[in-house]
Design a protein around this motif. Sequence first.
Motif, mmCIF file in Angstrom:
data_model
loop_
_atom_site.group_PDB
_atom_site.id
_atom_site.type_symbol
_atom_site.label_atom_id
_atom_site.label_comp_id
_atom_site.label_asym_id
_atom_site.label_seq_id
_atom_site.Cartn_x
_atom_site.Cartn_y
_atom_site.Cartn_z
ATOM 1 N N ALA A 80 0.835 -1.206 0.000
ATOM 2 C CA ALA A 80 0.000 0.000 0.000
ATOM 3 C C ALA A 80 0.866 1.250 0.000
ATOM 4 N N ASN A 81 1.952 1.213 0.749
ATOM 5 C CA ASN A 81 2.898 2.330 0.776
ATOM 6 C C ASN A 81 3.498 2.541 -0.617
ATOM 7 N N LYS A 82 3.875 1.465 -1.273
ATOM 8 C CA LYS A 82 4.451 1.551 -2.614
ATOM 9 C C LYS A 82 3.437 2.114 -3.609
ATOM 10 N N ILE A 83 2.188 1.679 -3.510
ATOM 11 C CA ILE A 83 1.137 2.174 -4.390
ATOM 12 C C ILE A 83 0.908 3.666 -4.147
ATOM 13 N N ALA A 84 0.884 4.070 -2.871
ATOM 14 C CA ALA A 84 0.685 5.483 -2.531
ATOM 15 C C ALA A 84 1.806 6.339 -3.107
ATOM 16 N N ARG A 85 3.040 5.842 -3.050
ATOM 17 C CA ARG A 85 4.165 6.600 -3.614
ATOM 18 C C ARG A 85 4.054 6.726 -5.127
ATOM 19 N N MET A 86 3.566 5.653 -5.785
ATOM 20 C CA MET A 86 3.365 5.722 -7.235
ATOM 21 C C MET A 86 2.279 6.742 -7.578
ATOM 22 N N ILE A 87 1.189 6.747 -6.805
ATOM 23 C CA ILE A 87 0.109 7.708 -7.031
ATOM 24 C C ILE A 87 0.620 9.127 -6.842
ATOM 25 N N TRP A 88 1.381 9.351 -5.786
ATOM 26 C CA TRP A 88 1.928 10.678 -5.517
ATOM 27 C C TRP A 88 2.839 11.130 -6.658
ATOM 28 N N ALA A 89 3.696 10.239 -7.150
ATOM 29 C CA ALA A 89 4.599 10.589 -8.248
ATOM 30 C C ALA A 89 3.812 10.935 -9.510
ATOM 31 N N LEU A 90 2.751 10.177 -9.795
ATOM 32 C CA LEU A 90 1.922 10.485 -10.963
ATOM 33 C C LEU A 90 1.255 11.849 -10.815
ATOM 34 N N MET A 91 0.783 12.156 -9.619
ATOM 35 C CA MET A 91 0.138 13.449 -9.402
ATOM 36 C C MET A 91 1.136 14.594 -9.541
ATOM 37 N N MET A 92 2.348 14.420 -9.036
ATOM 38 C CA MET A 92 3.348 15.484 -9.111
ATOM 39 C C MET A 92 3.816 15.733 -10.547
ATOM 40 N N LYS A 93 3.877 14.665 -11.350
ATOM 41 C CA LYS A 93 4.298 14.793 -12.744
ATOM 42 C C LYS A 93 3.127 15.094 -13.675
ATOM 43 N N ASN A 94 1.896 15.097 -13.111
ATOM 44 C CA ASN A 94 0.688 15.347 -13.883
ATOM 45 C C ASN A 94 0.581 14.385 -15.071
#
Length: 93
Positions: free
Chosen positions: A68-82
Amino acid sequence: LVPKQHSSGGRDRLGRITKTGNPALRRLLVAGAMSMIIRARQLGFTRHPWLVRLLERKPTKVAAIALANKIARMIWALMMKNERFDPKKLMPA
């Protein structure tokens, strides 16, 4: 979903997983991770070698929090890179 930090003098000391933040989002991420683990066990662990190694060392629920932590980090990276999610870009971990 990240470990609480007790750092001093440049040395990182990571503690337990904190439960701060949005509880509904945390529950959804953990439920999705548990679902992914159950599905991977049904189909065989061919696509997720990182998860296989983790489940060999840790209990299922601990592995679910890590996933879940890994998935959250992937989501955050996608949001930051738009960017939009593209499974072809995933590298085997």
